[in-house]
Write a protein that holds these residues in place. Structure first.
Motif, short mmCIF file in Angstrom:
data_model
loop_
_atom_site.label_atom_id
_atom_site.label_comp_id
_atom_site.label_asym_id
_atom_site.label_seq_id
_atom_site.Cartn_x
_atom_site.Cartn_y
_atom_site.Cartn_z
N SER A 171 0.82 -1.21 0.00
CA SER A 171 0.00 0.00 0.00
C SER A 171 0.85 1.26 0.00
N ASN A 175 1.46 4.16 -2.88
CA ASN A 175 1.22 5.55 -2.49
C ASN A 175 2.42 6.44 -2.83
N SER A 178 3.89 8.04 -7.20
CA SER A 178 2.78 8.83 -7.74
C SER A 178 3.28 10.25 -7.98
N GLN A 184 -0.43 7.03 -10.76
CA GLN A 184 -0.77 6.03 -9.75
C GLN A 184 -1.95 5.15 -10.18
N SER A 185 -3.00 5.74 -10.70
CA SER A 185 -4.16 4.95 -11.10
C SER A 185 -3.83 4.06 -12.29
N SER A 188 -1.63 1.16 -11.05
CA SER A 188 -2.46 0.24 -10.27
C SER A 188 -3.32 -0.62 -11.18
N GLU A 233 -7.07 11.41 -7.33
CA GLU A 233 -7.66 10.38 -6.46
C GLU A 233 -7.54 10.68 -4.99
N ASN A 235 -5.48 10.76 -1.15
CA ASN A 235 -4.94 9.66 -0.35
C ASN A 235 -5.93 8.52 -0.22
N SER A 238 -5.17 6.54 -3.20
CA SER A 238 -3.84 5.93 -3.09
C SER A 238 -3.87 4.68 -2.22
#
Length: 348
Positions: A171, A175, A178, A184-185, A188, A233, A235, A238
């Motif tokens: 996780s 986080n 990014s 980040q998205s 992921s 997005e 935190n 994230s």
């Protein structure tokens, strides 16, 4: 597979439909931040991760009804796709992580607590994940059923320690990697897709059907989050994305595969450790005049990113080449995609 795709598209189109209105409401309620890698630093709505989890959970809530409907009109038994204890534990863990991210967005918990407190969030998985044996390189298959001390077996110790730490570490890795629009998205989405594809190859995709909703919602979210971002997005997003990846790896027991596909994220973390050390030993070079570390780079009038060092993975291409934000994000996508494909080929 029909169950998977129905849940996927329900969350996908649901997120596409809800997001424009949500973006307006986030802006109206002043949930906004600066887009630091644009020349004029526009104000962008944030915390859209709450939409991702909300729509995903709604899509998943239809799963029991969908299963019974399809079973009643067809000849196939769809009961194996029903919500299991493992699925419910998974959903509880990712929901707690997302709620924690929302709290962090509102009150700024701080980096140290963000590392430590989430260890307890994955305890529900301890009750449902069984690890009878594990392969250790150079040693072979290690049986965990034997008693270690008192009434605790090695399996108990493994579950109590490794599972929560694994999810927490993943996780935080997600986080930390990014900062750019859609980085980040998008990463992921690639990682979750790789894990689900391996699950399909291994014929255990039915064990994690609820993840289809998150996959669809994240894909729709990326449409609004990719360069130039209309929303961030936050935190909540994230920690949601990271907990989905970590919990999915744990549930499917893809310990080594998960480690392999996260090599770019791990490398990014190691660079941060080096940076942290240099900030203490050479503050004149690695800290701003006010003593704050150089968290962001800058961008010139042509859109070219200017970064202060090579001590985060996303900055390395920008340090050597004149690249804009979109090009940098695509390079990071390519790196993670490469390790995912290589992991699927090399790791059984």
């Amino acid at each position: 597979m029909i169950i998977f795709w129905v849940i996927f598209f329900t969350a996908f189109f649901g997120t596409l439909y809800v997001m424009p209105h949500s973006i307006r409401k986030l802006r109206e309620n002043n949930y906004v931040v600066k887009d630091m890698y644009k020349y004029d630093k526009p104000i962008i709505p944030t915390n859209s991760g709450i939409i991702v989890i909300f729509v995903s959970l709604i899509a998943i809530s239809f799963l029991p009804l969908l299963i019974r409907l399809l079973s009643s009109i067809g000849t196939e038994d769809y009961s194996k796709y029903d919500l299991s204890e493992t699925s419910l534990a998974f959903l509880l863990v990712v929901s707690i992580y997302a709620l924690y991210g929302l709290v962090d967005d509102l009150v700024d918990i701080g980096r140290k607590l963000k590392f430590l407190i989430p260890i307890v969030f994955s305890f529900p998985l301890i009750s449902v994940v069984r690890i009878e044996s594990i392969f250790i390189p150079l040693i072979g298959m290690l049986e965990l059923s034997e008693v270690a001390f008192f009434d605790f077996s090695w399996e108990d110790i493994f579950r109590i320690t490794i599972i929560p730490i694994y999810v927490m570490v993943v996780s935080n890795l997600v986080n930390m990697h990014s900062g750019y629009n859609g980085l980040q998205s998008g990463l992921s989405l690639i990682l979750i897709s790789a894990i689900l594809f391996k699950s399909w190859i291994d014929n255990i995709l039915s064990d994690v059907i609820p993840v289809a909703a998150f996959l669809g919602a994240i894909l729709a979210h990326l449409y609004y989050n990719f360069y130039p971002s209309k929303v961030f997005e936050g935190n909540i997003g994230s920690l949601l994305f990271g907990s989905i990846i970590g919990s999915l790896i744990v549930v499917q027991k893809y310990w080594y595969f998960g480690f392999f596909i996260l090599i770019p994220h791990t490398f990014n973390f190691l660079l941060w450790i080096i940076w942290l050390s240099l900030m203490r030993s050479r503050p004149d070079l690695y800290l701003e005049k006010d003593g704050i570390h150089k968290k962001f780079g800058s961008v010139n009038e042509k859109g070219i990113l200017i970064v202060p060092n090579r001590l985060t993975l996303k900055w390395i291409p920008n340090y050597y080449f004149d690249l804009n934000e979109k090009q940098s994000v695509i390079i990071c996508y390519g790196i993670t995609f490469f390790f995912c494909v290589l992991g699927l080929i090399l790791i059984n």
